[in-house]
Design a protein around this motif. Structure first.
Motif, PDB file in Angstrom:
ATOM      1  N   ASP A 176       1.298  -1.041  -0.227  1.00  0.00           N
ATOM      2  CA  ASP A 176      -0.269   0.286   0.339  1.00  0.00           C
ATOM      3  C   ASP A 176       1.120   1.289  -0.314  1.00  0.00           C
ATOM      4  O   ASP A 176       1.941   1.570   1.344  1.00  0.00           O
ATOM      5  CB  ASP A 176      -0.852  -0.368   1.811  1.00  0.00           C
ATOM      6  CG  ASP A 176      -2.145   1.267   1.345  1.00  0.00           C
ATOM      7  OD1 ASP A 176      -1.473   2.112   0.840  1.00  0.00           O
ATOM      8  OD2 ASP A 176      -2.764   0.830   2.205  1.00  0.00           O
ATOM      9  N   ASN A 177       0.381   2.065  -1.106  1.00  0.00           N
ATOM     10  CA  ASN A 177       1.781   3.054  -0.878  1.00  0.00           C
ATOM     11  C   ASN A 177       1.414   4.256  -0.044  1.00  0.00           C
ATOM     12  O   ASN A 177       3.025   4.731   0.236  1.00  0.00           O
ATOM     13  CB  ASN A 177       1.378   3.778  -2.581  1.00  0.00           C
ATOM     14  CG  ASN A 177       2.136   3.193  -3.681  1.00  0.00           C
ATOM     15  OD1 ASN A 177       3.126   2.284  -3.794  1.00  0.00           O
ATOM     16  ND2 ASN A 177       1.058   2.687  -5.147  1.00  0.00           N
ATOM     17  N   ALA A 178       0.568   4.658   0.795  1.00  0.00           N
ATOM     18  CA  ALA A 178       0.104   5.249   1.905  1.00  0.00           C
ATOM     19  C   ALA A 178       1.085   4.603   2.405  1.00  0.00           C
ATOM     20  O   ALA A 178       2.078   5.613   4.074  1.00  0.00           O
ATOM     21  CB  ALA A 178      -1.316   5.465   2.158  1.00  0.00           C
ATOM     22  N   LEU A 179       0.950   3.378   3.305  1.00  0.00           N
ATOM     23  CA  LEU A 179       2.109   2.262   4.383  1.00  0.00           C
ATOM     24  C   LEU A 179       3.468   2.978   3.329  1.00  0.00           C
ATOM     25  O   LEU A 179       4.061   2.715   5.016  1.00  0.00           O
ATOM     26  CB  LEU A 179       1.441   0.891   4.244  1.00  0.00           C
ATOM     27  CG  LEU A 179       0.382   0.467   4.859  1.00  0.00           C
ATOM     28  CD1 LEU A 179      -0.156  -0.715   5.158  1.00  0.00           C
ATOM     29  CD2 LEU A 179       0.377   1.005   6.502  1.00  0.00           C
ATOM     30  N   TYR A 180       4.285   2.531   2.470  1.00  0.00           N
ATOM     31  CA  TYR A 180       5.057   3.607   2.496  1.00  0.00           C
ATOM     32  C   TYR A 180       5.948   4.382   2.699  1.00  0.00           C
ATOM     33  O   TYR A 180       6.645   4.754   3.329  1.00  0.00           O
ATOM     34  CB  TYR A 180       5.230   2.587   1.136  1.00  0.00           C
ATOM     35  CG  TYR A 180       6.052   1.405   0.451  1.00  0.00           C
ATOM     36  CD1 TYR A 180       6.638   0.186   1.330  1.00  0.00           C
ATOM     37  CD2 TYR A 180       5.482   0.780  -0.589  1.00  0.00           C
ATOM     38  CE1 TYR A 180       6.875  -0.709   1.174  1.00  0.00           C
ATOM     39  CE2 TYR A 180       4.816  -0.533  -0.599  1.00  0.00           C
ATOM     40  CZ  TYR A 180       6.128  -1.484   0.053  1.00  0.00           C
ATOM     41  OH  TYR A 180       6.104  -2.866  -0.922  1.00  0.00           O
ATOM     42  N   ALA A 181       4.866   4.734   2.621  1.00  0.00           N
ATOM     43  CA  ALA A 181       4.963   6.985   2.854  1.00  0.00           C
ATOM     44  C   ALA A 181       5.110   6.993   4.195  1.00  0.00           C
ATOM     45  O   ALA A 181       5.488   7.513   4.532  1.00  0.00           O
ATOM     46  CB  ALA A 181       3.595   7.811   2.190  1.00  0.00           C
ATOM     47  N   GLN A 182       3.552   6.783   5.294  1.00  0.00           N
ATOM     48  CA  GLN A 182       4.230   6.387   6.136  1.00  0.00           C
ATOM     49  C   GLN A 182       5.612   5.975   7.131  1.00  0.00           C
ATOM     50  O   GLN A 182       5.658   6.484   7.696  1.00  0.00           O
ATOM     51  CB  GLN A 182       3.041   5.544   7.391  1.00  0.00           C
ATOM     52  CG  GLN A 182       3.031   6.074   8.571  1.00  0.00           C
ATOM     53  CD  GLN A 182       1.241   5.628   9.174  1.00  0.00           C
ATOM     54  OE1 GLN A 182       0.826   4.386   8.086  1.00  0.00           O
ATOM     55  NE2 GLN A 182       0.720   5.441  10.186  1.00  0.00           N
TER      56      GLN A 182
END
Ligand code: SF4
Ligand code: SF3
Length: 550
Positions: A176-182
């Motif tokens: 999940d790109n949002a999880l990588y960003a976080q």
């Protein structure tokens, strides 16, 4: 060297943590220091990955690499200095690539981060080790104090556990790109040596929440690939024939091994955290997945030495194979490493299968001993109404979640004693490798429902959480009001992040042991006790009585 990330760390009046030539796990000062250097390089990479996102630059290759390489520094994963340096070089090369991409869009793109321009000073391991001294985690302890250091480490180790689960999910095609960003934001921030206690505590909760979502996609990956686990009987005794043992958490490796051993006459056994694989329909369908062998990871030097075939380590926990005379029979995968041991890259298990064919295998079958696994999320949710009915008819008094990591300390008999002293009208829900302390005992049933319910690997804490939330919703109460108590054994950083996940979800009064993490000071333990009711195990009798009367 300074490493204090696991439960078996050295605790003496002179040193709190492994701080001399070698850690208790066998990690040398060289490897430990180089792991600090790798973490610094990964923090610089994350700082740029975070910056790149402000230009809408998202590189999946970099995103998946970062937590994967961090996973290599988890306890009992990679003891190979050269491979650790290789990951650091790759991190720096990837960071430079991101930098160039950002600057192609904005010539003035800059990152204000201490590790943003880190370069390795040499190819020589000794010189790199000297360079790593700048990144040893306790280097500024004298100025920041032990409490800030402890909270930093809580965050760093928690994020490391989450990184490991991100890698497990990615192997199954889940991300999940949002999880990588976080992840990148937190990793970069921790690399800036933060010292604000409130901000660090908030970060620890954010890591816990993030990990809930990581475990959710990992659960989705496992169940999409192999089906929903259902209760399955597993033989824990030997079956005559050639054999391969596979350990760790990576179900995809097991699946590939099963496909490639089909029809060869070689039997496959699970070890350690691979045991729950037997519950997945797409894995147990292979008839040559004949059983589970051995117990907790800490017994591997004796048990692997006796196993008459090759052993595949897909993730944690590996310990010195040279001590047990099976170094030529053990194969590491992915981020796992031990110097001088076979490392298998790619998807071809041919060399392992060929070795199994050459070895003796088990000469005869032992008398079967069956245990039951496979109480996955769907099965647990299917039992909600039964559980509520049993509670309402006073047939079921309490559920104890007794799970977590196993380890070598004698105090861990607490968990065996606890499980065996759970009253007959109570259930034991278990997960992770700590279950080997009691999972071969017969706990009987309550009206057909097994009293010992094995939910799976450590990451299947997700299933237990969903069960608790669903029960609470159906009963119209909060999770903390359920007749449920959590008794967690911890060893490494996956357990740390699961604890953070539970705390971030508001679960209170968790009891942990066998000892408190050495990086948590008495002040920090007091804060966690006050905020969450978190406390250490005492005696089985006292803890049990307190939980039943709460
Ligand atoms: Fe010590 Fe644990 Fe670190 Fe190994 S992983 S060096 S035993 S704290
Ligand atoms: Fe065990 Fe190492 Fe933690 Fe997945 S395999 S739980 S200790």
């Amino acid at each position: 060297m300074f490493c204090v990330q696991c439960e078996q760390t050295i605790r003496t009046p002179a040193a709190n943590g492994c701080a001399y030539a070698q850690g208790m796990c066998g990690k040398t000062a060289e490897t430990s220091d180089l792991q600090d250097l790798l973490i610094a390089a990964l923090q610089g990479l994350s700082a740029w990955a975070d910056k790149a996102r402000s230009y809408d630059l998202i590189d999946h290759e970099i995103d998946q690499f970062a937590p994967r390489a961090f996973f290599a520094t988890l306890t009992n994963v990679n003891f190979d200095s050269l491979r650790i340096v290789g990951y650091a070089r790759e991190a720096i090369a990837k960071r430079e690539m991101l930098k160039r991409l950002c600057r192609a869009l904005d010539a003035r793109a800059q990152v204000d981060h201490p590790q943003a321009d880190l370069q390795l000073v040499s190819d020589d391991l000794g010189e790199l080790q000297r360079q790593a001294a700048a990144f040893v985690p306790n280097r500024d302890k004298a100025s920041i104090g032990e409490n800030v250091l402890g909270l930093r480490l809580l965050c760093l180790y928690g994020l490391k556990g989450a990184a490991a689960y991100m890698e497990h999910a990615h192997v199954l095609g889940q991300y999940d790109n949002a999880l990588y960003a976080q992840y990148h934001k937190i990793m970069a921030w921790l690399g800036s040596w933060p010292a604000d206690m409130a901000a660090l505590l908030a970060c620890a909760m954010e890591i816990g929440q993030m990990n809930f979502n990581v475990m959710r996609i990992l659960d989705a990956g496992e169940t999409a690939a192999y089906g929903h686990p259902t209760p399955t009987q597993v033989n824990v005794k030997a079956v005559a024939g050639k054999c391969i043992l596979i350990s760790g958490h990576d179900l995809k490796d097991l699946h590939q091994l099963l496909q490639q051993t089909a029809g060869t006459g070689v039997n496959v056994y699970t070890h350690g955290e691979m045991l729950p694989a037997h519950g997945y329909p797409a894995l147990r369908d292979y008839p040559h997945l004949v059983g589970n062998y051995g117990s907790g990871w800490q017994n591997q030097q004796v048990e692997f030495a006796r196993f008459p075939g090759p052993i595949v380590m897909t993730s944690n926990c590996i310990i010195d194979p040279h001590m047990g005379d099976y170094a030529e029979r053990i194969w590491t995968r992915s981020i796992v490493g031990w110097p001088g041991v076979n490392h298998l890259e790619g998807d071809d298990f041919g060399p392992v299968i060929a070795q199994a064919q050459q070895l003796n295998g088990f000469p005869y079958s032992e008398i079967e001993h069956l245990i039951t696994v496979g109480f996955g999320r769907q099965t647990l949710l299917g039992a909600v109404d039964t559980l509520i009915d049993l509670v309402s008819r006073k047939k079921l008094r309490h559920v104890f979640l007794v799970g977590g990591c196993d380890g070598a300390r004698g105090e861990r008999n607490y968990f065996t004693d606890f499980a065996t002293q759970v009253p007959d009208d109570c259930l034991i829900l278990t997960l992770a490798c700590g279950k080997y302390r009691f999972n071969k005992l017969d706990f009987g049933h309550i009206e057909g429902l097994p009293r010992l319910v094995d939910a799976g690997q450590c990451n299947d804490a997700y299933s237990a959480i969903i069960l608790a939330v669903t029960l609470a919703e159906k009963l119209g109460c909060g999770v903390n009001e359920l007749p449920l108590s959590l008794v967690l054994s911890w060893f490494e950083q996956k357990a740390i992040v699961i604890l953070l996940t539970l705390l971030s979800l508001g679960v209170t009064n968790i009891v942990t042991g066998p000892t408190a993490p050495a990086f948590l000071t008495p002040d920090l333990l007091a804060i966690l006790n006050e905020k969450f009711g978190l406390r250490q195990v005492t005696t089985v009798e006292h803890d049990m009585q307190q939980m039943l009367s709460a």
